[in-house]
Design a protein around this motif. Structure first.
Motif, PDB file in Angstrom:
ATOM      1  N   LEU A 110      27.428  25.712  97.883  1.00  0.00           N
ATOM      2  CA  LEU A 110      26.378  26.301  98.702  1.00  0.00           C
ATOM      3  C   LEU A 110      25.025  25.969  98.099  1.00  0.00           C
ATOM      4  CD1 LEU A 110      25.067  29.106  97.231  1.00  0.00           C
ATOM      5  CD2 LEU A 110      27.350  29.935  97.725  1.00  0.00           C
ATOM      6  N   ASN A 111      24.011  25.965  98.971  1.00  0.00           N
ATOM      7  CA  ASN A 111      22.640  25.721  98.547  1.00  0.00           C
ATOM      8  C   ASN A 111      21.979  27.072  98.288  1.00  0.00           C
ATOM      9  OD1 ASN A 111      20.027  24.940  98.059  1.00  0.00           O
ATOM     10  ND2 ASN A 111      19.686  23.981 100.051  1.00  0.00           N
ATOM     11  N   MET A 113      18.996  27.846  97.594  1.00  0.00           N
ATOM     12  CA  MET A 113      17.697  28.021  98.227  1.00  0.00           C
ATOM     13  C   MET A 113      17.845  28.424  99.695  1.00  0.00           C
ATOM     14  SD  MET A 113      16.106  27.505  95.521  1.00  0.00           S
ATOM     15  CE  MET A 113      14.476  27.837  96.175  1.00  0.00           C
ATOM     16  N   ASP A 114      18.867  27.890 100.369  1.00  0.00           N
ATOM     17  CA  ASP A 114      19.123  28.305 101.757  1.00  0.00           C
ATOM     18  C   ASP A 114      19.533  29.772 101.809  1.00  0.00           C
ATOM     19  OD1 ASP A 114      18.507  25.818 102.721  1.00  0.00           O
ATOM     20  OD2 ASP A 114      20.595  25.149 102.917  1.00  0.00           O
ATOM     21  N   LEU A 115      20.348  30.193 100.842  1.00  0.00           N
ATOM     22  CA  LEU A 115      20.782  31.590 100.795  1.00  0.00           C
ATOM     23  C   LEU A 115      19.589  32.514 100.578  1.00  0.00           C
ATOM     24  CD1 LEU A 115      23.256  33.479 100.817  1.00  0.00           C
ATOM     25  CD2 LEU A 115      23.348  33.231  98.327  1.00  0.00           C
ATOM     26  N   LEU A 116      18.682  32.130  99.697  1.00  0.00           N
ATOM     27  CA  LEU A 116      17.485  32.941  99.452  1.00  0.00           C
ATOM     28  C   LEU A 116      16.595  33.002 100.691  1.00  0.00           C
ATOM     29  CD1 LEU A 116      16.506  31.816  95.836  1.00  0.00           C
ATOM     30  CD2 LEU A 116      17.353  34.061  96.519  1.00  0.00           C
ATOM     31  N   ALA A 117      16.410  31.853 101.338  1.00  0.00           N
ATOM     32  CA  ALA A 117      15.561  31.818 102.539  1.00  0.00           C
ATOM     33  C   ALA A 117      16.113  32.715 103.639  1.00  0.00           C
ATOM     34  CB  ALA A 117      15.443  30.380 103.043  1.00  0.00           C
ATOM     35  N   GLU A 118      17.420  32.846 103.691  1.00  0.00           N
ATOM     36  CA  GLU A 118      18.052  33.702 104.688  1.00  0.00           C
ATOM     37  C   GLU A 118      17.889  35.185 104.356  1.00  0.00           C
ATOM     38  OE1 GLU A 118      22.611  34.709 106.128  1.00  0.00           O
ATOM     39  OE2 GLU A 118      22.156  32.747 105.239  1.00  0.00           O
ATOM     40  N   ASP A 143      30.913  31.950  95.234  1.00  0.00           N
ATOM     41  CA  ASP A 143      31.390  32.750  96.358  1.00  0.00           C
ATOM     42  C   ASP A 143      30.158  33.254  97.103  1.00  0.00           C
ATOM     43  OD1 ASP A 143      32.187  34.945  97.995  1.00  0.00           O
ATOM     44  OD2 ASP A 143      33.990  35.208  96.799  1.00  0.00           O
ATOM     45  N   PRO A 144      29.888  32.779  98.318  1.00  0.00           N
ATOM     46  CA  PRO A 144      28.634  33.145  98.994  1.00  0.00           C
ATOM     47  C   PRO A 144      28.495  34.639  99.253  1.00  0.00           C
ATOM     48  CG  PRO A 144      30.121  31.962 100.481  1.00  0.00           C
ATOM     49  CD  PRO A 144      30.702  31.853  99.124  1.00  0.00           C
ATOM     50  N   SER A 248      22.070  33.448  85.394  1.00  0.00           N
ATOM     51  CA  SER A 248      22.324  32.089  84.920  1.00  0.00           C
ATOM     52  C   SER A 248      23.724  31.686  85.344  1.00  0.00           C
ATOM     53  CB  SER A 248      22.193  32.015  83.396  1.00  0.00           C
ATOM     54  OG  SER A 248      20.889  32.376  82.978  1.00  0.00           O
ATOM     55  N   PHE A 249      23.815  30.561  86.080  1.00  0.00           N
ATOM     56  CA  PHE A 249      25.101  30.088  86.591  1.00  0.00           C
ATOM     57  C   PHE A 249      25.323  28.637  86.177  1.00  0.00           C
ATOM     58  CE2 PHE A 249      24.197  33.314  89.894  1.00  0.00           C
ATOM     59  CZ  PHE A 249      25.381  34.041  89.826  1.00  0.00           C
ATOM     60  N   PRO A 250      26.543  28.284  85.779  1.00  0.00           N
ATOM     61  CA  PRO A 250      26.856  26.852  85.668  1.00  0.00           C
ATOM     62  C   PRO A 250      26.952  26.259  87.068  1.00  0.00           C
ATOM     63  CG  PRO A 250      28.827  28.168  85.287  1.00  0.00           C
ATOM     64  CD  PRO A 250      27.687  29.141  85.420  1.00  0.00           C
ATOM     65  N   ILE A 251      26.358  25.101  87.270  1.00  0.00           N
ATOM     66  CA  ILE A 251      26.364  24.498  88.596  1.00  0.00           C
ATOM     67  C   ILE A 251      27.764  24.049  88.991  1.00  0.00           C
ATOM     68  CG2 ILE A 251      25.528  22.520  89.933  1.00  0.00           C
ATOM     69  CD1 ILE A 251      22.859  22.831  88.602  1.00  0.00           C
TER      70      ILE A 251
END
Length: 268
Positions: A110-111, A113-118, A143-144, A248-251
């Motif tokens: 998942l992106n 930045m898209d989740l934040l914008a939403e 996990d979104p 902090s998340f591992p990508i």
């Protein structure tokens, strides 16, 4: 005399340790009893809520069909309250899943930045706007739904405790560590610092400030979710600098994490 003084000092020290261990054991016992009781209640309450929601949905449709605006408004308020109660019950059941090692994730790309914008428009207000800084795209394996749960909790707290006419700052960066690429998401507000005695236990269950109306579960669950993603959640709150929570998340994560489980924090 010196030997006697040392002996007395040792005995007093041991007595203090025994007293401290007794207090900690009693507190642990009370916490476990409270968790068990609340978990049982949560299961039973959810059984009652399902037919209640169905009945409210039926009343809502009747009010819409008959154009009864006042009834429709009252039913909507009841449905909103029921949704909040269902969310609380979900938090209690999540704690039970964590304690039993049954907490699982559905990892997918998942992106962030898209989740934040939403999400940001739901929390940003004219008096307390939320400002976001970061790249256009930060793709990670997460996990979104669970990540949304964490960010919603942190944004709600940041907006609630921010001073009026001051922005809440959300900053996203990517960093390269020895074990790979990590993403950091910080949420900062200008507001009164968290008291030191509360800050030391902030991520424990059933710990909440004097002004809180909740059960003190949000941050405990947030940290548990972040740790299930192999990440970290930290907080800094001091003086006039405001309060900042940092995720902090591992990508990249192991795909096996999508079916893995998370046990109690003390067992991890």
């Amino acid at each position: 005399m010196e030997a006697a003084a040392r002996w007395i000092g040792i005995v007093m020290h041991r007595a203090e340790l025994v007293e401290q261990q007794t207090r900690e054991a009693a507190e642990q016992g009370r916490r476990l009893a409270a968790e068990e009781l609340l978990t049982i209640m949560a299961h039973d309450l959810r059984n009652y809520l399902t037919p209640l929601r169905a009945r409210l949905d039926l009343l809502k449709r009747r009010a819409q069909r008959n154009a009864r605006s006042e009834d429709l408004r009252d039913v909507q308020v009841a449905i909103t309250t029921l949704t909040r109660l269902d969310r609380l019950i979900g938090s209690l059941l999540d704690i039970a899943r964590i304690d039993q090692g049954l907490f699982v994730l559905n990892l997918q790309p998942l992106n962030l930045m898209d989740l934040l914008a939403e999400m940001i428009p739901s929390f940003s207000t004219a008096e307390k706007p939320i400002q976001v800084a970061g790249p256009e795209e930060v793709v990670l394996l997460a996990d979104p739904d669970r990540l949304r749960q964490v960010i919603e909790n942190l944004l709600a707290n940041a907006v609630k405790h921010a001073l009026k006419r001051t922005p809440v700052l959300v900053h996203v960066t990517s960093e390269l560590h020895d074990d790979g690429s990590w993403v950091q998401l910080s949420i900062h507000n200008q507001g009164p610092p968290i008291p030191a005695d509360l800050l030391a236990h902030l991520f424990q269950p059933f710990v909440a400030g004097s002004s809180s109306q909740g059960l003190g579960l949000g941050l405990y669950l947030a940290r548990s979710i972040v740790q299930a993603h192999q990440g970290h959640l930290t907080v800094v709150s001091e003086g006039t600098s405001g309060t900042q929570f940092t995720l902090s998340f591992p990508i990249e994560q192991e795909r096996t994490g999508s079916t893995g489980s998370l046990g109690p924090p003390e067992e991890r």
